[in-house]
Design a protein around this motif. Structure first.
Motif, PDB file in Angstrom:
ATOM      1  N   ALA A  40       0.624  -1.274   0.104  1.00 30.87           N
ATOM      2  CA  ALA A  40       0.382  -0.037   0.177  1.00 30.87           C
ATOM      3  C   ALA A  40       0.854   0.925   0.328  1.00 30.87           C
ATOM      4  CB  ALA A  40      -0.985   0.245   0.922  1.00 30.87           C
ATOM      5  N   LEU A  41       1.928   1.136   0.081  1.00 32.69           N
ATOM      6  CA  LEU A  41       3.079   2.251   0.789  1.00 32.69           C
ATOM      7  C   LEU A  41       3.656   2.593  -0.567  1.00 32.69           C
ATOM      8  CD1 LEU A  41       4.174   2.494   4.133  1.00 32.69           C
ATOM      9  CD2 LEU A  41       2.268   3.410   3.490  1.00 32.69           C
ATOM     10  N   THR A  42       3.787   1.511  -1.676  1.00 30.56           N
ATOM     11  CA  THR A  42       4.674   1.666  -2.612  1.00 30.56           C
ATOM     12  C   THR A  42       3.874   1.494  -4.178  1.00 30.56           C
ATOM     13  OG1 THR A  42       5.216  -0.625  -2.251  1.00 30.56           O
ATOM     14  CG2 THR A  42       7.079   0.544  -1.482  1.00 30.56           C
ATOM     15  N   GLU A  43       2.783   0.775  -4.311  1.00 30.79           N
ATOM     16  CA  GLU A  43       2.252   0.508  -5.331  1.00 30.79           C
ATOM     17  C   GLU A  43       1.803   1.889  -5.915  1.00 30.79           C
ATOM     18  OE1 GLU A  43       0.546  -3.406  -5.602  1.00 30.79           O
ATOM     19  OE2 GLU A  43       1.953  -4.109  -4.337  1.00 30.79           O
ATOM     20  N   PRO A  44       1.538   1.951  -7.216  1.00 28.80           N
ATOM     21  CA  PRO A  44       1.041   3.479  -7.406  1.00 28.80           C
ATOM     22  C   PRO A  44      -0.860   3.309  -7.633  1.00 28.80           C
ATOM     23  CG  PRO A  44       2.790   2.930  -8.853  1.00 28.80           C
ATOM     24  CD  PRO A  44       2.640   1.328  -8.004  1.00 28.80           C
ATOM     25  N   GLU A  45      -0.983   2.015  -8.030  1.00 27.47           N
ATOM     26  CA  GLU A  45      -2.333   1.537  -7.628  1.00 27.47           C
ATOM     27  C   GLU A  45      -2.711   1.272  -6.634  1.00 27.47           C
ATOM     28  OE1 GLU A  45       0.005  -0.736  -8.742  1.00 27.47           O
ATOM     29  OE2 GLU A  45      -0.184   0.196 -10.737  1.00 27.47           O
ATOM     30  N   GLN A  46      -3.135   0.940  -5.381  1.00 25.73           N
ATOM     31  CA  GLN A  46      -2.167   1.617  -4.338  1.00 25.73           C
ATOM     32  C   GLN A  46      -3.177   2.916  -3.591  1.00 25.73           C
ATOM     33  OE1 GLN A  46      -2.811  -2.060  -1.636  1.00 25.73           O
ATOM     34  NE2 GLN A  46      -0.679  -3.171  -2.800  1.00 25.73           N
ATOM     35  N   LEU A  47      -0.912   3.414  -3.322  1.00 23.10           N
ATOM     36  CA  LEU A  47      -1.077   5.327  -3.364  1.00 23.10           C
ATOM     37  C   LEU A  47      -1.826   5.767  -3.756  1.00 23.10           C
ATOM     38  CD1 LEU A  47       2.388   4.757  -3.560  1.00 23.10           C
ATOM     39  CD2 LEU A  47       1.159   5.293  -1.494  1.00 23.10           C
ATOM     40  N   ASP A  48      -2.944   5.553  -5.199  1.00 25.31           N
ATOM     41  CA  ASP A  48      -4.001   6.612  -5.201  1.00 25.31           C
ATOM     42  C   ASP A  48      -4.987   6.028  -4.887  1.00 25.31           C
ATOM     43  OD1 ASP A  48      -4.868   8.512  -7.485  1.00 25.31           O
ATOM     44  OD2 ASP A  48      -5.726   6.393  -8.151  1.00 25.31           O
ATOM     45  N   GLN A  49      -5.635   5.046  -4.594  1.00 24.49           N
ATOM     46  CA  GLN A  49      -6.801   4.934  -3.272  1.00 24.49           C
ATOM     47  C   GLN A  49      -6.900   5.038  -2.609  1.00 24.49           C
ATOM     48  OE1 GLN A  49      -8.202   0.866  -4.031  1.00 24.49           O
ATOM     49  NE2 GLN A  49      -6.400   0.706  -5.205  1.00 24.49           N
ATOM     50  N   TRP A  50      -5.797   6.380  -1.185  1.00 17.27           N
ATOM     51  CA  TRP A  50      -5.365   6.705  -0.491  1.00 17.27           C
ATOM     52  C   TRP A  50      -4.440   8.274   0.212  1.00 17.27           C
ATOM     53  CZ3 TRP A  50      -1.637   6.436   3.276  1.00 17.27           C
ATOM     54  CH2 TRP A  50      -0.372   5.807   2.587  1.00 17.27           C
ATOM     55  N   ALA A  51      -3.688   7.672  -0.255  1.00 16.88           N
ATOM     56  CA  ALA A  51      -2.255   8.275  -0.622  1.00 16.88           C
ATOM     57  C   ALA A  51      -2.919  10.227  -1.552  1.00 16.88           C
ATOM     58  CB  ALA A  51      -1.116   8.348  -0.133  1.00 16.88           C
ATOM     59  N   PRO A  52      -2.372  11.274  -0.645  1.00 19.89           N
ATOM     60  CA  PRO A  52      -2.596  12.721  -0.986  1.00 19.89           C
ATOM     61  C   PRO A  52      -1.586  12.926  -2.278  1.00 19.89           C
ATOM     62  CG  PRO A  52      -1.017  13.090   0.949  1.00 19.89           C
ATOM     63  CD  PRO A  52      -1.298  11.448   0.831  1.00 19.89           C
ATOM     64  N   PHE A  53      -1.000  11.934  -2.715  1.00 21.43           N
ATOM     65  CA  PHE A  53      -0.166  11.959  -3.855  1.00 21.43           C
ATOM     66  C   PHE A  53      -0.727  10.913  -4.754  1.00 21.43           C
ATOM     67  CE2 PHE A  53       2.594  11.445  -0.653  1.00 21.43           C
ATOM     68  CZ  PHE A  53       3.508   9.669  -1.158  1.00 21.43           C
ATOM     69  N   VAL A  54       0.036  10.887  -6.150  1.00 20.91           N
ATOM     70  CA  VAL A  54      -0.208   9.143  -6.869  1.00 20.91           C
ATOM     71  C   VAL A  54       1.674   8.852  -7.708  1.00 20.91           C
ATOM     72  CG1 VAL A  54      -0.593   7.775  -8.298  1.00 20.91           C
ATOM     73  CG2 VAL A  54      -1.995   8.977  -7.751  1.00 20.91           C
ATOM     74  N   PRO A  55       2.836   8.256  -7.284  1.00 14.55           N
ATOM     75  CA  PRO A  55       3.891   8.315  -8.083  1.00 14.55           C
ATOM     76  C   PRO A  55       3.661   7.677  -9.170  1.00 14.55           C
ATOM     77  CG  PRO A  55       3.187   6.487  -6.228  1.00 14.55           C
ATOM     78  CD  PRO A  55       2.262   6.931  -6.741  1.00 14.55           C
ATOM     79  N   VAL A  56       4.925   7.821 -10.169  1.00 16.44           N
ATOM     80  CA  VAL A  56       4.924   7.940 -11.258  1.00 16.44           C
ATOM     81  C   VAL A  56       5.369   6.160 -11.342  1.00 16.44           C
ATOM     82  CG1 VAL A  56       4.767   9.895 -12.999  1.00 16.44           C
ATOM     83  CG2 VAL A  56       7.027   9.027 -11.909  1.00 16.44           C
ATOM     84  N   ARG A  57       6.405   5.582 -10.866  1.00 18.32           N
ATOM     85  CA  ARG A  57       6.027   4.496 -10.633  1.00 18.32           C
ATOM     86  C   ARG A  57       5.900   3.481  -9.213  1.00 18.32           C
ATOM     87  NH1 ARG A  57      11.223   3.661  -7.476  1.00 18.32           N
ATOM     88  NH2 ARG A  57      12.587   4.951  -7.738  1.00 18.32           N
ATOM     89  N   ASN A  58       6.627   2.646  -9.384  1.00 20.76           N
ATOM     90  CA  ASN A  58       7.050   1.566  -7.160  1.00 20.76           C
ATOM     91  C   ASN A  58       7.762   2.400  -6.938  1.00 20.76           C
ATOM     92  OD1 ASN A  58       7.056   0.444  -5.690  1.00 20.76           O
ATOM     93  ND2 ASN A  58       5.450  -1.410  -6.515  1.00 20.76           N
ATOM     94  N   LEU A  59       7.610   3.038  -5.714  1.00 21.88           N
ATOM     95  CA  LEU A  59       8.226   3.584  -4.558  1.00 21.88           C
ATOM     96  C   LEU A  59       9.197   2.265  -4.479  1.00 21.88           C
ATOM     97  CD1 LEU A  59       5.975   6.695  -2.870  1.00 21.88           C
ATOM     98  CD2 LEU A  59       7.544   5.721  -5.397  1.00 21.88           C
TER      99      LEU A  59
END
Length: 174
Positions: A40-59
């Motif tokens: 949930a902290l690293t995958e863009p698809e999951q981050l997009d469901q809860w975080a204030p930002f979306v990364p362009v790649r896996n973190l």
């Protein structure tokens, strides 16, 4: 903020950070194993469901990336660099001039998440704590299989953001 959605302000403190900056130390408990929370902290698809930002790649790997802040139709890209990625226990990256360090500890009940957010702008401590509070509540529900949809930007105002900001300011003695 309704009792149904989230807990009152708490589980956070301010600590002196590097270069006379403050670090928000934010602690939450999750029922899931660290490997699940790591995703949930690293995958863009999951981050997009809860975080204030979306990364362009896996973190989950070192190197440069871009974090896109989302507020309704507004998008703001911020450079970031992942400097530490030790799955599933430590993730550290810059977010513009801020530094985020996520630590995951296995517990008998799941995972203790410790976020250390070193702030580049003084005076934002309570606002940042309120934002992470809401994000953590959305993440908890998402991981528990009860997603409520992402809450970020101006939408946070409809979910108790201002009350949380005031409560965290009081908690921090600001």
């Amino acid at each position: 903020m309704s009792e149904e959605f989230g807990a009152p302000a708490g589980g956070a403190e301010l600590a002196p950070g590097a270069d006379e900056r403050w670090t928000l130390v934010f602690v939450r408990e999750f029922r899931q194993a660290p490997v699940v929370v790591w995703g949930a902290l690293t995958e863009p698809e999951q981050l997009d469901q809860w975080a204030p930002f979306v990364p362009v790649r896996n973190l989950g790997s070192l190197g440069e990336t871009t974090l896109t802040m989302v507020d309704g139709a507004t998008r703001e890209q911020t450079p970031a660099v992942v400097t530490r990625a030790e799955a599933p226990s430590v993730l550290e990256y810059s977010w513009g001039e801020d530094l985020l360090r996520w630590e995951l500890e296995e517990t008998a009940g799941g995972t203790r998440l410790i976020l250390r957010h070193t702030l580049s702008h003084p005076g934002t401590e309570a606002m940042v704590a309120a934002g992470w509070h809401l994000c953590a509540e959305v993440l908890r529900r998402l991981l528990d299989g009860r997603p409520v949809g992402v809450i970020r930007g101006a939408d946070a105002m409809d979910h108790g953001f201002e009350e949380l900001r005031v409560a965290y300011a009081k908690l921090f003695g600001i």
